[in-house]
Design a protein around this motif. Structure first.
Motif, mmCIF file in Angstrom:
data_model
loop_
_atom_site.group_PDB
_atom_site.id
_atom_site.type_symbol
_atom_site.label_atom_id
_atom_site.label_comp_id
_atom_site.label_asym_id
_atom_site.label_seq_id
_atom_site.Cartn_x
_atom_site.Cartn_y
_atom_site.Cartn_z
ATOM 1 N N CYS A 47 -1.772 2.396 -16.072
ATOM 2 C CA CYS A 47 -2.189 2.934 -14.767
ATOM 3 C C CYS A 47 -1.184 2.478 -13.712
ATOM 4 N N ILE A 48 -0.897 3.359 -12.771
ATOM 5 C CA ILE A 48 -0.007 3.043 -11.656
ATOM 6 C C ILE A 48 -0.840 2.798 -10.404
ATOM 7 N N VAL A 49 -0.593 1.674 -9.734
ATOM 8 C CA VAL A 49 -1.209 1.373 -8.442
ATOM 9 C C VAL A 49 -0.084 1.303 -7.408
ATOM 10 N N LEU A 50 -0.135 2.192 -6.416
ATOM 11 C CA LEU A 50 0.900 2.267 -5.377
ATOM 12 C C LEU A 50 0.377 1.646 -4.093
ATOM 13 N N ILE A 51 1.177 0.753 -3.488
ATOM 14 C CA ILE A 51 0.800 0.056 -2.250
ATOM 15 C C ILE A 51 1.833 0.390 -1.189
ATOM 16 N N GLN A 52 1.399 0.976 -0.066
ATOM 17 C CA GLN A 52 2.277 1.314 1.050
ATOM 18 C C GLN A 52 1.831 0.540 2.285
#
Length: 762
Positions: free
Chosen positions: A402-407
């Motif tokens: 799973c990919i978790v993207l944090i901006q």
């Protein structure tokens, strides 16, 4: 004796080692030749069928695409009324559409739009040409065909034509012409035969034309002609037959498919020797090699026995020990002790190198994950990628990913704490927080720092963990991370949790999906957690009303050079979207549209946008501005100020030239009754602007400048001629009485007195 034993043992070993090769080579050459030949030919036929299906799908796709493009709203009867001088936007859209069509498929070489009305003209993706009657004849011939969509051409130049009709009209007034890329089609035809020898081709049976052939120069060879003659003679749609030609036997596979009412034949011919050559060559090589080993066995045993001791001898030389003549047992013991000592030394060095490798492993792992997320590892299989991850100390087998993207958000509001260029520092600090938090995860997660206020997590989920357990862990960690970022960095963040997959090769796709999903944040919204698998399409924004009035105000302010008013317009533009409650993606679309309108103003002003903005890709820069509050400042610094500065310099140069022309006009026409309005009319400029700029550039107003010219000429006439005062006044464009008053006011004496003084020198 010892060496003789070595020779005999080696000779026996080589003989027994050669026997399997002799047996295998004989069996392959004698027994399996025909069977392998049959199987290889079957593989060739299967590959041929797959290639033909691919070709048929490619051509069918082009036909469907052409039929779809021809009904594009741009290609209607409105083209008959196209104004080539004024309809710049429509022509630009035609260029853009043709360019998109040309790049949509690798088989497309060139796309043209031919119009017979309003003028005979042909469009390409970068220009249009008006055609002479001679040049338009081939295109006119295309319109005379019976079908609206058909294939045409031959001998390597094949085109797909779709005629364009008026609404309800029978006669076409134009056509879309799609030319196939010759090299690409030839490569596709080449795949029909996997061997260097032989041939393959496409033939239009309905017109009797050769379309494509892999022969040199795309000209059909004698073999092509013989094959095509045999195909037409048998009149079978598809079959495989053997052809004897010029002492060679060829396996010919052929068939046909219908293309818009015409029949295209395809054929592939491969010599049987090309199919069986690998088997025969391999069999002979095994036989020759095995026989050669038997011959070399006797000679090799003699020399090899002399070198059996060479490994120990080389080790001793590497250890720096010379074998003593006496005390062989003690020397042998010392030799092995020395080898052991040397081995221990190498082991210590290996441990040091391993420790250094372990220190560099995190950077190597992060670099690998960066390449994986951006899709640079597409050539690797899942097993190869899993092995790479495990080589870096990760766990990837029997895992879902799973990919978790944090901006990070709000960087532009941290004035005083950070400056431009500190984005990498802030991202590094956030990455450290993330690593500390994910260390408490019940699952493995690797952190990737993108150095642009964004981070990525590649989470490896054990197969035994359910989705609910994973969501509970990742939500808890996300909330803790948001709180830490807000507490220590004074920033906010959006965390996007992607979908899960069992294939590591799908990770780049999930990463791109997560980046797109991050755009569903409402403009101006703070901390947010987005779970893609829980996103509801009904909750997404409908397109908001575009604020055209604010756009017009902004463009008007830019045209007149008022930067402050233009920036205020952009700020109001952003505020209008924020009040509408749109998500970030919709706001970006609106801002991209506004940027396009501003760049159109740049083009209309006659400036070169590439020169004004120094070749910068403004659209890409705008997409990287994540915070709505930072958008007006970006437009001010990157778009509005550079344009107004360049436009002001251009206008000043143009206005200076205009004022110089006005001054020259006054010097030439001072005798006539010239006024500010008449001068402005002749220069095609507003009287107000002429008066204002005349004062700024020359230093005096228009009337005073004209008066100075006339009085200077009057003084010259009074000094050098005997004209009457009334004649002098008339010569410089004044009435007698007004001239006397004006001259005395400016010079302090009357014209008569001035003449007397100038002649007497008093």
């Amino acid at each position: 004796m010892l060496r003789g034993h070595y020779r005999k043992s080696l000779l026996t070993f080589l003989i027994f080692a050669s026997l399997p090769g002799l047996i295998v080579g004989g069996v392959l050459y004698i027994v399996s030749k025909n069977q392998i030949e049959t199987e290889l030919q079957q593989v060739h036929d299967e590959q041929f069928v797959q290639t033909v299906e691919t070709m048929d799908e490619q051509f069918s796709y082009l036909e469907q695409s052409m039929a779809h493009w021809a009904f594009d709203p741009q290609f209607t009867e409105n083209l008959k009324n196209l104004d080539f001088a004024n309809n710049y936007q429509e022509i630009h859209e035609i260029y853009r559409t043709l360019l998109v069509m040309e790049g949509s498929n690798p088989l497309i070489g060139r796309v043209e739009l031919y119009l017979r009305e309003p003028a005979s003209v042909v469009f390409t993706p970068d220009r249009y040409d008006r055609l002479t009657p001679e040049r338009s004849e081939p295109y006119q011939a295309l319109l005379s065909a019976e079908k609206s969509l058909y294939w045409s051409g031959g001998n390597g130049t094949v085109m797909l034509v779709h005629k364009i009709h008026s609404l309800g009209g029978a006669d076409p007034f134009g056509a879309l012409v799609l030319y196939l890329e010759k090299e690409k089609v030839l490569q596709l035809v080449q795949t029909l035969t996997p061997y260097n020898q032989g041939t393959s081709f496409l033939y239009d049976a309905s017109k009797g034309q050769w379309l494509y052939t892999i022969s040199e120069g795309n000209a059909p060879s004698k073999l092509d002609a013989v094959i095509m003659e045999e195909i037409l003679r048998t009149e079978k749609s598809a079959e495989t037959f053997l052809l004897d030609w010029e002492s060679n036997r060829y396996s010919v596979t052929h068939g046909s498919f219908a293309r818009m009412g015409v029949e295209w034949h395809y054929a592939s011919a491969a010599p049987l020797t090309s199919i069986t050559a690998p088997v025969i060559f391999l069999s002979k090589m095994i036989l020759y090699t095995s026989g050669g080993l038997l011959l070399l066995a006797a000679v090799g045993s003699w020399f090899v026995s002399r070198r059996l001791y060479s490994p120990i001898d080389r080790l001793m030389k590497l250890a720096g020990v010379v074998k003593p003549e006496a005390g062989a047992e003690r020397a042998a013991r010392n030799e092995f002790e020395l080898i052991e000592t040397h081995w221990n030394h190498l082991s210590r060095e290996s441990q040091i190198l391993q420790r250094r490798l372990d220190e560099q492993l995190p950077q190597l792992r992060e670099g690998f994950l960066m390449q994986l997320l951006h899709g640079y590892m597409y050539a690797y299989t899942d097993d190869e990628l899993i092995n790479r991850i495990e080589s870096f100390g990760g766990e990837a087998r029997d895992r879902r990913f799973c990919i978790v993207l944090i901006q990070l958000l709000g960087f532009s509001k941290l004035e005083g704490r950070f400056s431009d260029g500190d984005e990498g520092l802030v991202t590094f600090a956030a990455a450290n927080m993330v690593e500390e938090i994910v260390a408490t995860f019940p699952i493995r997660a690797d952190v990737v720092n993108f150095q642009d206020l964004s981070l990525g997590l590649l989470v490896a989920i054990p197969s035994r963990m359910s989705r609910e357990q994973f969501e509970e862990a990742v939500y808890r960690a996300s909330e803790e991370l948001l709180a830490s970022i807000e507490r220590y960095l004074k920033l906010q963040a959006v965390i996007c949790i992607g979908r899960t997959t069992a294939s590591i090769k799908s990770v780049p796709v999930l990463f791109e999906e997560a980046k797109l999903a991050a755009g569903f944040r409402h403009a101006g919204e703070g901390n947010l957690i987005i779970d893609i698998e829980k996103m509801d399409d009904a909750g997404r924004d409908h397109a908001p009303d575009y604020p055209f009035d604010l756009e017009r105000q902004t463009l008007r302010a830019v045209r007149v050079g008022n930067a402050d008013e233009a920036v205020a317009g952009v700020r109001a533009f952003v505020q209008a979207f924020a009040e509408a409650g749109v998500k970030e993606g919709a706001l970006k679309q609106g801002m991209l549209h506004l940027l396009g309108s501003l760049l159109r103003v740049v083009l209309q002003s006659g400036l070169n946008a590439q020169q004004v903005y120094e070749g910068a890709n403004l659209y890409e820069q705008l997409l990287h501005v994540r915070e709505s509050d930072a958008l007006p400042d970006w437009f001010d610094r990157k778009v509005i100020r550079p344009f107004i500065r360049e436009l002001s310099q251009k206008q000043n140069a143009q206005m200076r030239q205009t004022i110089e022309k006005a001054a020259e006009l006054l010097r030439e026409s001072y005798r006539s009754d010239i006024s500010l309005d008449s001068c402005a009319d002749r220069l095609k400029i507003s009287p107000f602007i002429l008066s204002k700029m005349f004062k700024e550039i020359v230093g005096v107003n228009f009337i005073d400048y004209l008066t100075d010219i006339r009085l200077e000429k009057a003084r010259e006439l009074l000094r050098d001629t005997d004209l009457k005062i009334s004649e002098v006044a008339e010569s410089v464009g004044y009435q007698h009485s007004y001239f006397n008053r004006l001259f005395k006011k400016k010079e302090g004496v009357t014209p008569t007195h001035y003449r007397e003084i100038s002649r007497t020198g008093g």
